[in-house]
Design a protein around this motif. Sequence first.
Motif, mmCIF file in Angstrom:
data_model
loop_
_atom_site.group_PDB
_atom_site.id
_atom_site.type_symbol
_atom_site.label_atom_id
_atom_site.label_comp_id
_atom_site.label_asym_id
_atom_site.label_seq_id
_atom_site.Cartn_x
_atom_site.Cartn_y
_atom_site.Cartn_z
ATOM 1 N N PRO A 9 7.563 15.549 1.640
ATOM 2 C CA PRO A 9 6.067 15.737 2.390
ATOM 3 C C PRO A 9 5.662 14.639 2.868
ATOM 4 C CG PRO A 9 6.735 16.457 -0.153
ATOM 5 C CD PRO A 9 7.929 15.691 0.325
ATOM 6 N N ASP A 10 5.764 13.409 2.858
ATOM 7 C CA ASP A 10 5.301 12.065 3.388
ATOM 8 C C ASP A 10 6.443 11.358 3.931
ATOM 9 O OD1 ASP A 10 3.604 10.187 4.594
ATOM 10 O OD2 ASP A 10 2.885 9.513 2.655
ATOM 11 N N PRO A 11 6.876 11.774 5.303
ATOM 12 C CA PRO A 11 8.249 11.349 5.567
ATOM 13 C C PRO A 11 8.026 9.610 6.137
ATOM 14 C CG PRO A 11 7.453 12.621 7.395
ATOM 15 C CD PRO A 11 6.605 13.129 5.901
ATOM 16 N N ASP A 12 6.663 9.014 6.409
ATOM 17 C CA ASP A 12 6.357 7.846 6.872
ATOM 18 C C ASP A 12 6.602 7.110 5.666
ATOM 19 O OD1 ASP A 12 5.929 8.613 9.302
ATOM 20 O OD2 ASP A 12 3.655 8.640 9.282
ATOM 21 N N ASN A 13 6.566 7.537 4.292
ATOM 22 C CA ASN A 13 6.627 6.799 3.454
ATOM 23 C C ASN A 13 8.042 6.541 2.786
ATOM 24 O OD1 ASN A 13 5.352 5.374 1.046
ATOM 25 N ND2 ASN A 13 5.565 7.310 -0.314
ATOM 26 N N LEU A 14 9.002 7.186 3.418
ATOM 27 C CA LEU A 14 10.249 6.811 2.947
ATOM 28 C C LEU A 14 10.829 5.412 3.235
ATOM 29 C CD1 LEU A 14 12.659 9.567 4.725
ATOM 30 C CD2 LEU A 14 12.449 9.228 2.273
ATOM 31 N N VAL B 101 22.039 5.234 1.034
ATOM 32 C CA VAL B 101 21.483 4.918 2.288
ATOM 33 C C VAL B 101 19.988 4.059 1.930
ATOM 34 C CG1 VAL B 101 20.119 7.167 2.489
ATOM 35 C CG2 VAL B 101 20.736 5.826 4.363
ATOM 36 N N PHE B 102 19.732 3.211 2.715
ATOM 37 C CA PHE B 102 18.496 2.500 2.495
ATOM 38 C C PHE B 102 17.343 3.217 3.562
ATOM 39 C CE2 PHE B 102 21.343 -0.752 1.112
ATOM 40 C CZ PHE B 102 20.759 -1.422 -0.025
ATOM 41 N N THR B 103 16.291 3.210 3.241
ATOM 42 C CA THR B 103 15.335 3.962 3.952
ATOM 43 C C THR B 103 14.583 2.873 5.054
ATOM 44 O OG1 THR B 103 13.475 3.611 2.503
ATOM 45 C CG2 THR B 103 14.921 5.460 2.125
ATOM 46 N N PRO B 104 13.872 3.519 6.117
ATOM 47 C CA PRO B 104 12.978 2.466 6.841
ATOM 48 C C PRO B 104 12.080 1.565 6.002
ATOM 49 C CG PRO B 104 13.157 4.709 7.492
ATOM 50 C CD PRO B 104 13.729 4.852 6.535
ATOM 51 N N ASN B 105 11.483 2.119 4.789
ATOM 52 C CA ASN B 105 10.686 1.071 4.082
ATOM 53 C C ASN B 105 11.347 0.492 3.052
ATOM 54 O OD1 ASN B 105 8.010 1.819 5.366
ATOM 55 N ND2 ASN B 105 8.069 3.852 4.472
ATOM 56 N N ARG B 106 12.729 0.275 2.825
ATOM 57 C CA ARG B 106 13.328 -0.838 2.253
ATOM 58 C C ARG B 106 13.487 -0.015 0.793
ATOM 59 N NH1 ARG B 106 12.737 -6.813 4.566
ATOM 60 N NH2 ARG B 106 13.566 -6.299 6.447
ATOM 61 N N GLY C 58 0.618 -1.267 0.033
ATOM 62 C CA GLY C 58 0.026 0.030 0.109
ATOM 63 C C GLY C 58 0.581 1.444 0.014
ATOM 64 N N LEU C 59 1.995 1.058 -0.141
ATOM 65 C CA LEU C 59 3.028 2.459 0.005
ATOM 66 C C LEU C 59 3.236 2.895 -1.272
ATOM 67 C CD1 LEU C 59 5.637 2.049 3.086
ATOM 68 C CD2 LEU C 59 3.627 3.479 2.772
ATOM 69 N N ALA C 60 2.875 3.881 -1.589
ATOM 70 C CA ALA C 60 3.216 4.502 -2.768
ATOM 71 C C ALA C 60 4.669 5.109 -3.026
ATOM 72 C CB ALA C 60 2.213 5.677 -3.541
ATOM 73 N N PRO C 61 5.358 5.014 -4.232
ATOM 74 C CA PRO C 61 6.761 5.324 -4.400
ATOM 75 C C PRO C 61 6.637 6.959 -3.950
ATOM 76 C CG PRO C 61 6.291 4.416 -6.288
ATOM 77 C CD PRO C 61 4.801 4.317 -5.335
ATOM 78 N N PRO C 62 7.719 7.409 -3.391
ATOM 79 C CA PRO C 62 7.883 9.087 -2.972
ATOM 80 C C PRO C 62 8.163 9.571 -4.090
ATOM 81 C CG PRO C 62 9.623 7.705 -2.090
ATOM 82 C CD PRO C 62 8.782 6.817 -2.676
ATOM 83 N N VAL D 153 26.409 18.576 -12.374
ATOM 84 C CA VAL D 153 25.326 18.809 -11.338
ATOM 85 C C VAL D 153 25.036 17.540 -10.766
ATOM 86 C CG1 VAL D 153 22.800 19.377 -11.433
ATOM 87 C CG2 VAL D 153 24.432 20.458 -13.034
ATOM 88 N N ASN D 154 24.704 17.607 -9.379
ATOM 89 C CA ASN D 154 24.562 16.318 -8.665
ATOM 90 C C ASN D 154 23.099 15.751 -8.963
ATOM 91 O OD1 ASN D 154 27.215 15.977 -7.164
ATOM 92 N ND2 ASN D 154 26.542 17.789 -6.072
ATOM 93 N N THR D 155 23.039 14.362 -8.380
ATOM 94 C CA THR D 155 21.652 13.738 -9.019
ATOM 95 C C THR D 155 21.409 12.997 -7.708
ATOM 96 O OG1 THR D 155 22.222 13.648 -11.238
ATOM 97 C CG2 THR D 155 20.521 12.240 -10.210
ATOM 98 N N LEU D 156 19.762 12.944 -7.525
ATOM 99 C CA LEU D 156 19.509 12.289 -6.208
ATOM 100 C C LEU D 156 18.526 10.980 -6.936
ATOM 101 C CD1 LEU D 156 18.889 11.094 -3.330
ATOM 102 C CD2 LEU D 156 17.184 13.033 -3.486
ATOM 103 N N ALA D 157 18.570 9.790 -6.592
ATOM 104 C CA ALA D 157 17.730 8.828 -7.210
ATOM 105 C C ALA D 157 17.158 8.038 -6.111
ATOM 106 C CB ALA D 157 18.495 7.923 -8.418
ATOM 107 N N CYS D 158 15.821 7.419 -6.325
ATOM 108 C CA CYS D 158 15.308 6.777 -5.441
ATOM 109 C C CYS D 158 14.822 5.344 -6.005
ATOM 110 C CB CYS D 158 13.933 7.282 -4.670
ATOM 111 S SG CYS D 158 12.974 6.196 -3.467
ATOM 112 N N PHE D 159 15.125 4.161 -5.415
ATOM 113 C CA PHE D 159 14.866 2.933 -5.814
ATOM 114 C C PHE D 159 13.986 2.153 -4.836
ATOM 115 C CE2 PHE D 159 18.591 4.342 -7.944
ATOM 116 C CZ PHE D 159 18.451 3.494 -9.395
ATOM 117 N N ASP D 160 13.083 1.378 -5.444
ATOM 118 C CA ASP D 160 12.332 0.411 -4.294
ATOM 119 C C ASP D 160 12.742 -1.069 -4.848
ATOM 120 O OD1 ASP D 160 10.771 2.481 -3.598
ATOM 121 O OD2 ASP D 160 9.138 2.124 -5.246
#
Length: 262
Positions: free
Chosen positions: A257-262, A171-176, A12-16, A188-195
């Motif tokens: 915006p939704d830190p519980d979704n990290l 870094v790995f987040t609490p929601n893996r 049920g967690l949508a990607p941030p 230019v630096n880059t930030l990427a998020c992976f599930d």
Amino acid sequence: MAEYSTETQPPGLAPPDVSDWTEVRTGSVCCEHVCWYLPTSTAGGPALGAHAHDGEHLGLLHPAPPVLATAGGFGAPVSHRGHLDVPVTGPAGIWRLRPDGTDQSWLPAKELPEEGLFTWCGNQLGLLYTSATHHPRTLRAYDPTTLSHLPYWDIDLGPSPLPLTDIRGGVFTPNRRLLLVAGGPEGVNTLACFDLVQNPRHHRRPLSARCSGARLLPEITGEITGLAIRPVWIGDTYAPVHILSTAGFPAHSFRVPDPDNL
């Protein structure tokens, strides 16, 4: 071999949406016992500098036997069961120590399936992960006790909408999930998020990493030296994601915006 979990994000967690993460740089900082340990060079050789969140220098941690005197190329450490794991590129391995500098040990990597590993490391699924620095395609899994490579638990890294040409931290987040920061071809630096997602039964590995979004970081100048998730309030804004660079302190702290979704 030890049993490791294949659990990924809770259902049920949508990607941030990383494009909505904004930097917070005004207001008083409220954080307890937050300390940054960053690689530095001294007259006695490479070391870790301990800093408060505002950059106040708190002291130095130096490698001691049995850590190799020639060890160099330190990356930003991660916390692991009361210790700091410091990735080392030459020779590849982990410098493990307590935050006060005691109980030091040296764990050489026993297998290196590709070059450029151990510029960063992260703990997930009971394992230690790292990747190649340039154009990574796979997260390499290591036993955190022996630093033996566990190829079955490697995680294929899916493509990112922005190129990851020079990985500088992860870094790995609490929601893996996995956050990676990288330098780009245009400086230019880059930030990427992976599930982390489960692979089909016929796949050769249990997990893969699917990119859910990426953004440029034009607000961060200088080479990135650290990435972490910390419970920090800046004024009345909660900013859990922090990136440091050679430009110095304070850290670049980001509101989510939704830190519980990290």
